[in-house]
Design an enzyme around this catalytic site. Structure first.
Site, mmCIF file in Angstrom:
data_model
loop_
_atom_site.group_PDB
_atom_site.id
_atom_site.type_symbol
_atom_site.label_atom_id
_atom_site.label_comp_id
_atom_site.label_asym_id
_atom_site.label_seq_id
_atom_site.Cartn_x
_atom_site.Cartn_y
_atom_site.Cartn_z
ATOM 1 N N GLY A 80 0.825 -1.199 0.000
ATOM 2 C CA GLY A 80 0.000 0.000 0.000
ATOM 3 C C GLY A 80 0.854 1.241 0.000
ATOM 4 C CB SER A 81 2.047 3.646 -1.701
ATOM 5 O OG SER A 81 1.399 3.546 -2.951
ATOM 6 N N GLY A 82 0.450 5.887 -0.277
ATOM 7 C CA GLY A 82 -0.398 7.064 -0.343
ATOM 8 C C GLY A 82 0.404 8.297 -0.019
ATOM 9 N N GLY A 84 0.720 9.795 2.724
ATOM 10 C CA GLY A 84 1.372 9.782 4.033
ATOM 11 C C GLY A 84 2.573 8.876 4.128
ATOM 12 N N GLY A 85 2.655 7.874 3.245
ATOM 13 C CA GLY A 85 3.768 6.949 3.343
ATOM 14 C C GLY A 85 3.505 5.675 2.566
ATOM 15 C CB THR A 86 5.421 3.145 1.306
ATOM 16 O OG1 THR A 86 5.480 4.201 0.342
ATOM 17 C CG2 THR A 86 5.347 1.812 0.577
ATOM 18 C CB VAL A 87 1.734 -0.276 4.117
ATOM 19 C CG1 VAL A 87 1.657 -1.506 5.021
ATOM 20 C CG2 VAL A 87 1.071 0.918 4.794
ATOM 21 C CG ASP A 190 -8.688 9.147 8.403
ATOM 22 O OD1 ASP A 190 -9.627 9.516 7.686
ATOM 23 O OD2 ASP A 190 -7.550 8.918 7.960
#
Length: 350
Positions: A80-82, A84-87, A190
């Site tokens: 995952g990514s967005g 705010g950062g990356t998983v 959120d």
């Protein structure tokens, strides 16, 4: 800040003129600013004075012994990514255990980094089967990295769940997690489909509570995700509503109800364009001034009532997580149906 007060019994320093008596005014005080403690995760005590300002607060020896070393984690693949950062999916070499590692972007000010580290340490104490477990936090080479429980089914974003008994089971698990957080005076702020994760055992858990709220305070609002705005309650977007009062717990319930309705519909309840490709102004006007969305007539009476208990314009009229757990939609379902279908890729959101 403390002022040094001279001892009147001691002689004045050489070369320093004597100050006239009566200069101290004990009646003059500076009032402390007031805050609502229900809207934030409580912070722990400051680190010991031996720690320098801006450093990561010390972790207790008991937690250090159970914390995997960052050097023992191998990144397997990005999940995952967005903004705010990356998983990453990572493997702990000594145990072969799989975790999720969230890497937060940005060079944050020392005070912000310290606050993030402190709050993550609090989140590590959260122990509930319906909340994603936070195992460790690393402040390494300018990056904040969080080691989380791995949910192999990814997020519920872009999922459609038309089977009401299974949807009731999903809702029950999220409500149980929310009730736990709210009992601990933690407001998520959120709740949305991408922050609700599922695994192959059909366990649904809440992710990304706490840290996202801190990061949002340090980012330009124009760079924030529209998807996050889309699930905000009307009174949070427009502070003129509800006499300017904001109840974070009720705000979580609005976001939860909107998410559950989206699962049933297979689309964003205010419309496909709004919240996806739509402009911010139209989205916020729809949330604040249009009637709350409701479940379609094809849904059961219990489900329509359940959604109405969540999506009330007036926050005080929304039921709490504990009350919603007793709603007939939750209590009358058998919870024996299969996993949701997917209309898009499943990925852990950031």
């Amino acid at each position: 800040m403390m002022l040094n007060q001279s001892d009147p019994t001691r002689p004045a320093n050489p070369g320093t003129p004597n100050r006239p008596s009566g200069r101290r005014r004990p009646d003059l005080t500076l009032p402390l600013p007031q805050r609502d403690p229900s809207l934030a995760v409580p912070l722990p005590l400051p680190p010991p004075t031996s720690s320098s300002a801006g450093t990561t607060p010390p972790i207790s020896s008991s937690s250090v012994s159970s914390t995997p070393a960052l050097s023992d984690l191998d990144r397997v693949r990005r999940i995952g990514s967005g903004s705010g950062g990356t998983v990453w999916m990572v493997r702990h070499r000594p145990t072969n255990r799989i975790y999720a590692l969230k890497v937060i972007y940005g060079n944050h000010e020392p005070s912000v980094r310290l606050q993030i580290c402190r709050e993550i340490e609090i989140l590590r104490t959260a122990d509930n089967p319906f909340v994603v477990r936070c195992h460790a936090m690393y402040d390494h080479a300018g990056e904040i990295q969080i080691l989380l429980e791995f949910m192999d089914g990814g997020s519920l974003e872009n999922r459609q769940i038309r089977d009401e008994p299974f949807l009731a089971d999903v809702a029950r698990q999220v409500l149980a997690g929310l009730a736990y957080l709210h009992r601990r005076k933690i407001v998520h702020r959120d709740i949305k489909p991408s922050n609700l994760l599922i695994n192959s055992r059909r366990e649904v858990k809440i992710a990304d509570f706490g840290v996202g709220r801190i990061l949002a305070q340090t980012m330009d609002p124009c760079n924030s995700s529209v998807g996050t705005i889309a699930y905000m309650s009307p009174e949070r977007i427009n502070t003129d509503l509800n006499q300017g009062a904001y109840d974070g717990y009720a705000g979580d319930i609005w976001s939860f109800g909107l998410s559950v309705l989206e699962f049933y519909l297979g689309r964003f309840p205010f419309g496909d364009n709004l919240g996806r490709q739509g402009d911010w102004a139209s989205l916020m006007v729809a949330i604040c001034y249009s009637n709350p969305p409701d479940a379609p007539p094809t849904a059961s009476r219990e489900f329509r009532s359940f959604i109405a208990c969540c999506l009330q314009k007036e926050p005080a009229r929304r039921q709490t997580a504990a009350q919603l757990l007793q709603h007939p939609f939750i209590t009358k379902s058998s919870h024996s149906h299969g996993p949701p279908s997917s209309s898009g890729s499943a990925s852990s959101a950031v």
